[in-house]
Design an enzyme around this catalytic site. Structure first.
Site, PDB file in Angstrom:
ATOM      1  N   HIS A  53      13.293  -3.940  -5.541  1.00 44.83           N
ATOM      2  CA  HIS A  53      14.649  -3.451  -5.300  1.00 44.83           C
ATOM      3  C   HIS A  53      15.147  -4.074  -4.000  1.00 44.83           C
ATOM      4  O   HIS A  53      14.501  -3.951  -2.955  1.00 44.83           O
ATOM      5  CB  HIS A  53      14.662  -1.922  -5.221  1.00 44.83           C
ATOM      6  CG  HIS A  53      14.264  -1.260  -6.501  1.00 44.83           C
ATOM      7  ND1 HIS A  53      13.359  -0.221  -6.574  1.00 44.83           N
ATOM      8  CD2 HIS A  53      14.642  -1.517  -7.786  1.00 44.83           C
ATOM      9  CE1 HIS A  53      13.214   0.153  -7.826  1.00 44.83           C
ATOM     10  NE2 HIS A  53      13.974  -0.616  -8.585  1.00 44.83           N
ATOM     11  N   GLU A  56      15.360  -2.309  -0.449  1.00 46.69           N
ATOM     12  CA  GLU A  56      14.156  -1.679   0.098  1.00 46.69           C
ATOM     13  C   GLU A  56      13.425  -2.723   0.943  1.00 46.69           C
ATOM     14  O   GLU A  56      12.492  -3.388   0.489  1.00 46.69           O
ATOM     15  CB  GLU A  56      13.291  -1.132  -1.033  1.00 46.69           C
ATOM     16  CG  GLU A  56      14.029  -0.078  -1.860  1.00 46.69           C
ATOM     17  CD  GLU A  56      13.251   0.419  -3.061  1.00 46.69           C
ATOM     18  OE1 GLU A  56      12.065   0.043  -3.211  1.00 46.69           O
ATOM     19  OE2 GLU A  56      13.832   1.179  -3.866  1.00 46.69           O
ATOM     20  N   HIS A 148       7.443   0.047  -1.956  1.00 44.36           N
ATOM     21  CA  HIS A 148       8.848   0.425  -2.075  1.00 44.36           C
ATOM     22  C   HIS A 148       9.239   1.345  -0.926  1.00 44.36           C
ATOM     23  O   HIS A 148       8.390   1.837  -0.181  1.00 44.36           O
ATOM     24  CB  HIS A 148       9.094   1.185  -3.391  1.00 44.36           C
ATOM     25  CG  HIS A 148       8.988   0.351  -4.616  1.00 44.36           C
ATOM     26  ND1 HIS A 148      10.085  -0.058  -5.350  1.00 44.36           N
ATOM     27  CD2 HIS A 148       7.904  -0.170  -5.260  1.00 44.36           C
ATOM     28  CE1 HIS A 148       9.692  -0.773  -6.383  1.00 44.36           C
ATOM     29  NE2 HIS A 148       8.360  -0.858  -6.353  1.00 44.36           N
ATOM     30  N   GLU A 211       5.681   4.524  -2.163  1.00 45.33           N
ATOM     31  CA  GLU A 211       6.991   4.822  -1.564  1.00 45.33           C
ATOM     32  C   GLU A 211       6.735   5.162  -0.100  1.00 45.33           C
ATOM     33  O   GLU A 211       6.139   6.188   0.217  1.00 45.33           O
ATOM     34  CB  GLU A 211       7.661   5.980  -2.285  1.00 45.33           C
ATOM     35  CG  GLU A 211       7.893   5.746  -3.771  1.00 45.33           C
ATOM     36  CD  GLU A 211       9.067   4.826  -4.056  1.00 45.33           C
ATOM     37  OE1 GLU A 211       9.785   4.470  -3.097  1.00 45.33           O
ATOM     38  OE2 GLU A 211       9.268   4.469  -5.232  1.00 45.33           O
TER      39      GLU A 211
END
Length: 335
Positions: A53, A56, A148, A211
């Site tokens: 992404h 990010e 991420h 994450e």
């Protein structure tokens, strides 16, 4: 010395496509993809990916720092390594994606989408993984860490999402995730189209989507907040000391998925709802025409709520806390 991030953002291949240091040989494989092979015998193969992404950016900056230490010869390399910056076109524009979320397209799902940059890139990344894993012996431990940051805030700012897997999770991998500072682990119970699931399903890699904090543009990241993860990566790649485990992460399993099927979809959560927000049994979570999503267990926690996803995609996951789930799965798989 080449800078992987700047070279990738430039959109061109470097003038020199391979090189070596006293510790390793490196090869530019494709846009944003570089492979490192240690000169010594190794018994592990690792894929580290970031930037699927484009908004990010902190994991991309961390990975670029580690790559620079390898390319300069400052650090040795322990495993065979493939580094991937996943979505260069989105990184250049600081957008999550241009047309389609690439992290829903793996396992051949890119073929169901119209021809676009993300579909073509997912195909390229699948080929890159296949080529890399084919270069390792079947019994070689394979790890894939997909890095991420989250769109919204979270009660657990750093957490890992583990793909559906019927094999036991190795203890050294679980310990590494704890040492990387993860506060929670989420276990999927069904296949998906993510990059980490693709590695697990097709190449028997031990994989995780990490994450690591809140998404920020390039230059606005406080990388000290990612120190534990960066030190854990340095331990894995260079042989540096692994950071101590401050606290074992809490464990959650997916109880249900909220999917947007039509344009009438409504998610009954505010835009400020944090990941891991708890809802009591019976709460109406979402409506989609005649379909209703309710909390089914005594308490469920939301993850990745997003009403703006395209039709057919996940608009949120509902979790239950189950700290015995991983142990039970391992025991069931081994028996």
């Amino acid at each position: 010395m080449m800078d992987l991030l700047q070279q990738t953002l430039a959109g061109s291949a470097p003038d020199v496509l391979n090189g070596e240091t006293p510790w390793l040989r490196w090869y530019w494989r494709d846009e944003g993809i570089i492979e490192f092979i240690p000169r010594h015998e190794t018994h592990q193969a690792v894929v580290v990916s970031a930037g699927l992404h484009g908004n990010e950016t902190a994991p991309v900056e961390i990975v670029n720092q580690l790559v620079s230490q390898l390319l300069s010869g400052e650090k040795p390399l322990q495993p065979r390594l493939l580094v991937i910056l996943g979505n260069p076109a989105a990184l250049r524009t600081n957008q999550r994606y241009l047309r389609v979320d690439i992290n829903r397209l793996f396992g051949g799902r890119w073929q169901r989408n119209e021809d676009c940059a993300e579909a073509r890139r997912a195909w390229q990344l699948e080929r890159a993984l296949e080529s890399f894993w084919q270069g390792t012996e079947a019994q070689t431990p394979r790890w894939h860490l997909d890095l991420h940051t989250a769109i919204r805030g979270s009660y657990h700012p750093r957490f890992g999402v583990l793909p559906f897997c019927q094999r036991p999770w190795p203890q050294d991998f679980m310990h590494w995730l704890s040492a990387a500072g993860l506060e929670a682990l989420v276990f999927h119970r069904a296949p998906g189209g993510t990059f980490s699931h693709y590695s697990s399903e097709h190449f028997a890699a031990i994989s995780c989507t990490l994450e690591l904090g809140k998404a920020q543009p390039f230059g606005q990241n406080d990388l000290t907040q990612f120190a534990a993860a960066q030190q854990a990566l340095a331990s894995l790649l260079f042989g540096d000391a692994l950071p101590p485990v401050a606290e074992e992460p809490r464990r959650y399993r997916v109880a249900q998925q909220i999917t947007r099927h039509t344009a009438a979809f409504q998610l009954h959560m505010s835009g400020e709802t944090l990941n891991f927000t708890a809802f009591p049994q019976g709460t109406l979570l979402a409506e989609d025409g005649e379909d209703r999503y309710y909390v089914q267990q005594a308490r469920e926690y939301v993850l990745f709520p997003n009403p703006a996803v395209a039709t057919g995609l996940r608009a949120g996951l509902m979790l239950v806390e189950d700290n015995a789930y991983n142990v039970a799965l391992s025991a069931e798989t081994v028996s």
